[in-house]
Design an enzyme around this catalytic site. Structure first.
Site, PDB file in Angstrom:
ATOM      1  N   HIS A 131       0.836  -1.201   0.000  1.00 43.40           N
ATOM      2  CA  HIS A 131       0.000   0.000   0.000  1.00 43.40           C
ATOM      3  C   HIS A 131       0.873   1.253   0.000  1.00 43.40           C
ATOM      4  O   HIS A 131       0.565   2.239  -0.670  1.00 43.40           O
ATOM      5  CB  HIS A 131      -0.926  -0.029   1.213  1.00 43.40           C
ATOM      6  N   ASP A 170      -6.698   8.247  -5.847  1.00 46.72           N
ATOM      7  CA  ASP A 170      -6.476   9.208  -4.756  1.00 46.72           C
ATOM      8  C   ASP A 170      -5.028   9.688  -4.811  1.00 46.72           C
ATOM      9  O   ASP A 170      -4.214   9.117  -5.551  1.00 46.72           O
ATOM     10  CB  ASP A 170      -6.861   8.640  -3.381  1.00 46.72           C
ATOM     11  N   LYS A 193      -9.574  12.358  -2.999  1.00 48.21           N
ATOM     12  CA  LYS A 193     -10.630  11.578  -2.326  1.00 48.21           C
ATOM     13  C   LYS A 193     -10.564  11.835  -0.833  1.00 48.21           C
ATOM     14  O   LYS A 193      -9.487  11.926  -0.257  1.00 48.21           O
ATOM     15  CB  LYS A 193     -10.372  10.099  -2.648  1.00 48.21           C
ATOM     16  N   ASP A 220      -5.379   1.749  -8.919  1.00 49.16           N
ATOM     17  CA  ASP A 220      -5.354   1.681  -7.453  1.00 49.16           C
ATOM     18  C   ASP A 220      -4.550   0.455  -7.046  1.00 49.16           C
ATOM     19  O   ASP A 220      -4.304  -0.434  -7.868  1.00 49.16           O
ATOM     20  CB  ASP A 220      -6.787   1.612  -6.895  1.00 49.16           C
ATOM     21  N   THR A 225     -13.899  -2.599  -0.393  1.00 50.39           N
ATOM     22  CA  THR A 225     -15.362  -2.572  -0.523  1.00 50.39           C
ATOM     23  C   THR A 225     -15.801  -2.168  -1.931  1.00 50.39           C
ATOM     24  O   THR A 225     -16.973  -2.260  -2.268  1.00 50.39           O
ATOM     25  CB  THR A 225     -15.966  -1.542   0.442  1.00 50.39           C
ATOM     26  N   GLY A 227     -15.847   0.818  -2.846  1.00 53.02           N
ATOM     27  CA  GLY A 227     -16.384   2.183  -2.730  1.00 53.02           C
ATOM     28  C   GLY A 227     -15.542   3.200  -3.492  1.00 53.02           C
ATOM     29  O   GLY A 227     -16.076   4.004  -4.262  1.00 53.02           O
TER      30      GLY A 227
HETATM   31  C1  R5P Z   1      -6.693   3.511  -0.245  1.00 47.85           C
HETATM   32  O1  R5P Z   1      -5.965   4.407   0.072  1.00 47.85           O
HETATM   33  C2  R5P Z   1      -6.366   2.459  -1.262  1.00 47.85           C
HETATM   34  O2  R5P Z   1      -5.473   2.880  -2.233  1.00 47.85           O
HETATM   35  C3  R5P Z   1      -7.633   1.963  -1.913  1.00 47.85           C
HETATM   36  O3  R5P Z   1      -8.227   3.022  -2.639  1.00 47.85           O
HETATM   37  C4  R5P Z   1      -8.610   1.476  -0.908  1.00 47.85           C
HETATM   38  O4  R5P Z   1      -7.992   0.532  -0.071  1.00 47.85           O
HETATM   39  C5  R5P Z   1      -9.812   0.858  -1.567  1.00 47.85           C
HETATM   40  O5  R5P Z   1     -10.742   0.555  -0.573  1.00 47.85           O
HETATM   41  P1  R5P Z   1     -12.294   0.486  -0.911  1.00 47.85           P
HETATM   42  O6  R5P Z   1     -12.426  -0.422  -2.101  1.00 47.85           O
HETATM   43  O7  R5P Z   1     -12.925  -0.069   0.327  1.00 47.85           O
HETATM   44  O8  R5P Z   1     -12.765   1.874  -1.198  1.00 47.85           O
END
Ligand code: R5P
Length: 314
Positions: A131, A170, A193, A220, A225, A227
């Site tokens: 991450h 993001d 975001k 990403d 989720t 979202g």
């Molecule tokens: C967050 O900073 C990560 O890069 C992903 O955007 C995040 O983990 C995605 O999570 P979700 O699918 O729950 O929005």
């Protein structure tokens, strides 16, 4: 130098481990697990590993806590069994998003995971698309950080990219998207975001760049989720994008993620198999690429003391 290669798998993702072994041309070694009535777990290494170069494959996936404990006990058992060198192969690293103290009185749990993995007996770690790359610094042992970027780009290159634009979902993704942009020769835009609380809800607030009439490709590291991705896709379409697709390394796909993706304006979501994607989550919009050969080559190079970084030179 490190003895014969031995590859083991925890219970998280045996299919990936089998494919990695196929690449390496070595059989997957046997690890026995017993869960007692009191929920305590016993791991038994069912082959001689004395003096061997051992790799144990265990991505973080549901049930997350159980998988972490299983990995730690396996590492400890391998050390007790006199393995010469033990590499924890963790295709998706646990608690990667808990990499900073951004609220008072919380744990930086990713660092705790690093401490536990080292204490349990790992001499090295092999992982993919953390991450935050800084998580490598939580370890005092070598960490080889692989990336699925090449595989994702190779897939995208088979599509028509003449009108495409990359979009960071993001600001944390900007560096990564920059790397995609260099490989694919595409311009990029950035979504700002905001997360409103700890309930996994993310809302795009600003867009840096122009997506009008473009075929947007969201990038990403993971989809949890869904979202972030679905909200970002809606946001881009509202800002005039002609189409939106997405690439992400880790398909955690928890809760209603698959339904959300299915009902969204996303044309296609390309992910990898760092974690299992069960048949119930396999829909036509989601394309799963295998990273087994990348891990296999990483293991081969570590075993022969060859450069792992050179895999990504081009
Ligand atoms: C967050 O900073 C990560 O890069 C992903 O955007 C995040 O983990 C995605 O999570 P979700 O699918 O729950 O929005």
């Amino acid at each position: 130098m490190f003895g014969n290669l031995k590859v083991f798998s925890g219970s998280a993702h045996p299919e990936l481990a089998e494919s990695i072994c196929k690449y390496l041309g070595t059989p997957l070694c046997k690890l026995g697990r017993t869960t007692f009535a009191n929920e305590n777990v016993m791991i038994q290494i069912q082959e001689n590993v004395r003096g061997r170069d051992v790799f144990v494959i265990q991505p973080s996936c549901s049930p997350v806590s159980d998988g972490i404990v299983e990995l730690l006990i396996a590492l400890d058992a391998l050390r007790s069994a006199s393995a010469n060198r033990i590499t924890a192969v963790i295709p998706y690293f646990p608690y990667g998003r808990s990499d900073k103290k951004d609220q008072p009185r919380i744990s930086i749990a990713a660092r705790l995971m690093a401490d536990l993995i080292q204490t349990a007996g790992a001499d090295r770690v092999l992982t993919m698309d953390l991450h935050a790359p800084q998580i490598q610094g939580f370890f005092r042992i070598p960490v080889d950080h692989l990336t699925a970027r090449g595989a994702l780009c190779a897939y995208l290159e088979r599509r028509d990219l003449s009108n495409a634009l990359l979009v960071a979902s993001d600001v944390g993704e900007v560096k990564d998207v920059g790397a995609f942009s260099r490989i694919l020769g595409l311009q990029m835009a950035i979504i700002d975001k905001r997360r409103m609380g700890n309930d996994d809800k993310a809302k795009p607030t600003h867009l840096v760049g122009d997506v009008e009439g473009k075929d947007a490709i969201l990038v990403d590291d993971e989809i949890a989720t869904g979202g972030t991705l679905v909200e970002a896709a809606t946001f881009l379409l509202q800002h005039g994008a002609r189409s939106v697709r997405a690439v992400a390394t880790h398909p955690i796909l928890c809760g209603a993620a698959v339904e959300r993706i299915q009902q969204s304006g996303l044309e296609e979501v390309v992910v990898t198999n760092t974690v299992p994607v069960p048949p119930s989550k396999q829909i036509s919009k989601i394309k799963v690429l295998s990273v087994a050969d990348i891990f296999g080559e990483g293991i081969r190079r570590i075993h022969h003391s060859e450069s792992v970084g050179a895999m990504f030179d081009n």
